[in-house]
Design an enzyme around this catalytic site. Structure first.
Site, PDB file in Angstrom:
ATOM      1  N   ARG A 158      10.306   5.132   3.413  1.00  0.00           N
ATOM      2  CA  ARG A 158      11.727   4.751   3.514  1.00  0.00           C
ATOM      3  C   ARG A 158      12.573   5.494   2.488  1.00  0.00           C
ATOM      4  O   ARG A 158      13.562   6.132   2.816  1.00  0.00           O
ATOM      5  CB  ARG A 158      11.914   3.250   3.252  1.00  0.00           C
ATOM      6  CG  ARG A 158      11.589   2.278   4.295  1.00  0.00           C
ATOM      7  CD  ARG A 158      12.159   2.429   5.676  1.00  0.00           C
ATOM      8  NE  ARG A 158      13.578   2.406   5.877  1.00  0.00           N
ATOM      9  CZ  ARG A 158      14.233   3.215   6.710  1.00  0.00           C
ATOM     10  NH1 ARG A 158      13.598   4.169   7.370  1.00  0.00           N
ATOM     11  NH2 ARG A 158      15.512   3.107   6.904  1.00  0.00           N
ATOM     12  N   ILE A 159      12.178   5.397   1.219  1.00  0.00           N
ATOM     13  CA  ILE A 159      12.999   5.976   0.152  1.00  0.00           C
ATOM     14  C   ILE A 159      13.000   7.500   0.227  1.00  0.00           C
ATOM     15  O   ILE A 159      14.049   8.136   0.143  1.00  0.00           O
ATOM     16  CB  ILE A 159      12.505   5.526  -1.250  1.00  0.00           C
ATOM     17  CG1 ILE A 159      12.413   4.002  -1.336  1.00  0.00           C
ATOM     18  CG2 ILE A 159      13.402   6.085  -2.350  1.00  0.00           C
ATOM     19  CD1 ILE A 159      13.700   3.263  -1.467  1.00  0.00           C
TER      20      ILE A 159
ATOM     21  N   ARG B 130      -3.456  14.022  -2.356  1.00  0.00           N
ATOM     22  CA  ARG B 130      -3.493  12.680  -2.942  1.00  0.00           C
ATOM     23  C   ARG B 130      -3.177  12.721  -4.437  1.00  0.00           C
ATOM     24  O   ARG B 130      -2.557  11.804  -4.969  1.00  0.00           O
ATOM     25  CB  ARG B 130      -4.879  12.047  -2.756  1.00  0.00           C
ATOM     26  CG  ARG B 130      -5.099  11.526  -1.365  1.00  0.00           C
ATOM     27  CD  ARG B 130      -6.404  10.767  -1.225  1.00  0.00           C
ATOM     28  NE  ARG B 130      -6.621  10.423   0.175  1.00  0.00           N
ATOM     29  CZ  ARG B 130      -6.110   9.359   0.779  1.00  0.00           C
ATOM     30  NH1 ARG B 130      -5.334   8.524   0.104  1.00  0.00           N
ATOM     31  NH2 ARG B 130      -6.351   9.120   2.056  1.00  0.00           N
TER      32      ARG B 130
ATOM     33  N   CYS C 114      16.877  -0.967  -6.445  1.00  0.00           N
ATOM     34  CA  CYS C 114      18.162  -1.075  -5.744  1.00  0.00           C
ATOM     35  C   CYS C 114      18.965  -2.252  -6.290  1.00  0.00           C
ATOM     36  O   CYS C 114      20.177  -2.150  -6.514  1.00  0.00           O
ATOM     37  CB  CYS C 114      17.939  -1.216  -4.243  1.00  0.00           C
ATOM     38  SG  CYS C 114      16.785  -2.511  -3.769  1.00  0.00           S
TER      39      CYS C 114
ATOM     40  N   THR D   6      11.625  -5.527   3.358  1.00  0.00           N
ATOM     41  CA  THR D   6      11.070  -4.233   2.941  1.00  0.00           C
ATOM     42  C   THR D   6       9.683  -4.033   3.558  1.00  0.00           C
ATOM     43  O   THR D   6       9.119  -4.950   4.157  1.00  0.00           O
ATOM     44  CB  THR D   6      10.935  -4.120   1.404  1.00  0.00           C
ATOM     45  OG1 THR D   6       9.951  -5.057   0.958  1.00  0.00           O
ATOM     46  CG2 THR D   6      12.258  -4.395   0.708  1.00  0.00           C
TER      47      THR D   6
ATOM     48  N   THR E 290      11.913 -11.250  -8.664  1.00  0.00           N
ATOM     49  CA  THR E 290      12.485  -9.914  -8.863  1.00  0.00           C
ATOM     50  C   THR E 290      12.654  -9.674 -10.352  1.00  0.00           C
ATOM     51  O   THR E 290      13.044 -10.571 -11.087  1.00  0.00           O
ATOM     52  CB  THR E 290      13.839  -9.737  -8.147  1.00  0.00           C
ATOM     53  OG1 THR E 290      14.407  -8.477  -8.551  1.00  0.00           O
ATOM     54  CG2 THR E 290      14.825 -10.834  -8.473  1.00  0.00           C
ATOM     55  N   GLY E 291      12.338  -8.465 -10.774  1.00  0.00           N
ATOM     56  CA  GLY E 291      12.517  -8.118 -12.185  1.00  0.00           C
ATOM     57  C   GLY E 291      13.866  -7.481 -12.459  1.00  0.00           C
ATOM     58  O   GLY E 291      14.136  -7.021 -13.567  1.00  0.00           O
TER      59      GLY E 291
END
Length: 303
Positions: A6-7, A72, A144, A174, A203-204
């Site tokens: 996604r990002i 990887r 975000c 997400t 959430t942090g």
């Protein structure tokens, strides 16, 4: 770009709109044909505005050839062979200085982590502490939610002083969530069906604001609700102010910042907006003047 999820793909799309950024290489374990498909079609942001094809194992976008690899270990990426200045580290895996430094070993000059760092790698947020950047070669752009919260918290703290505050983010779904109930050993609630539930989560982001704005360290904390929407999240910041101020005065201060020092970072609207109106929004934070409410001149909820 390392990690074309996604990002990574949104970083790519955003870069295409700028003349000062050239994407020269993408690393992901996907094959090139599938990467082209995922770039071309996006359920949230629509079709890619331009041409996308694959030639000789390379991705060709708007006629520009981009090297594609499937390594990887970032240490093997040979970024110097394609003249990489900055790596957008978007896998969500290499979030420490030690692991991200492999990109430097491979020839890149700088690395930007697209999520909060797992160690003391410095975090920088537009509208909060970009002026504190001192040339570090590995930095984090935080999350975000932190990018939404920090500019607003800074304006409020600079103008009125924050005694303490709590944040709730009403957060879009997400990739870590499940389409139907499934195993999630660390976060049991997080394993419940994303489309069926409002899911309380941790959430942090609020604590991270204390890292980018040290004057707010220990003054903010918060939690999240994951909700069944595909994109755009809301920060609900409730704060106690040192200096008494009417809601009108608070609005004026935020509007002034949005037209001045924080133009292009912090937006301001008095329209009757809803979340989808911000799909593809360029500001990292937009203050919704009509949604907030004050209990009194020292206690206010901002959206």
């Amino acid at each position: 770009i390392n990690g074309f999820g996604r990002i990574g793909r949104i970083v790519f799309r955003a870069a295409q709109k700028r003349s000062d950024i050239e994407i020269v290489a993408i690393n992901d374990l996907l094959d090139a044909e599938y990467m082209a498909y995922m770039l071309k079609y996006d359920s949230t942001h629509g079709r890619f505005d331009g041409t996308v094809e694959v030639k000789d194992g390379h991705l060709v976008v708007n006629g520009k050839k981009i090297r594609v690899t499937a390594e990887r270990d970032p240490a093997n990426l040979k970024w110097d062979e394609v003249g990489v200045d900055v790596v957008a580290e978007a896998t969500g895996i290499f979030l420490t200085d030690e692991t991200a430094r492999k990109h430097i070993t491979a020839g890149a000059k700088k690395v930007v982590l697209t999520g909060p760092s797992k160690d003391n790698t410095p975090m920088f947020v537009r509208g909060a502490n970009f002026d504190a950047y001192a040339g570090q070669d590995i930095v984090s752009n935080a999350s975000c939610t932190t990018n939404c919260l920090a500019p607003l918290a800074k304006v409020i703290n600079d103008n009125f002083g924050i005694v303490e505050g709590l944040m709730t983010t009403v957060h879009a779904t997400t990739a870590t969530q499940k389409t139907v109930d499934g195993p999630s050993h660390k976060d049991w609630r997080g394993g419940r069906g994303a489309a069926q539930n409002i899911i309380p989560s941790s959430t942090g982001a609020a604590k991270a604001v204390g890292k980018v704005l040290p004057e707010l360290n220990g003054k903010l904390t918060g939690m999240a609700f994951r909700v069944p929407t595909p994109n755009v999240s809301v920060v609900d910041l409730t704060v106690r102010l040192e200096k008494a101020a009417s809601y009108e005065e608070i609005k004026k201060a935020i509007k002034a910042a949005s037209e001045g020092a924080m133009k292009g970072v912090l937006g301001y609207t008095e329209d009757d907006v809803v979340s989808t109106d911000f799909n593809g929004e360029v500001c990292t934070s937009v203050f919704d003047a009509k949604a907030g409410i004050a209990l009194n001149d020292n206690f206010v909820k901002l959206v």
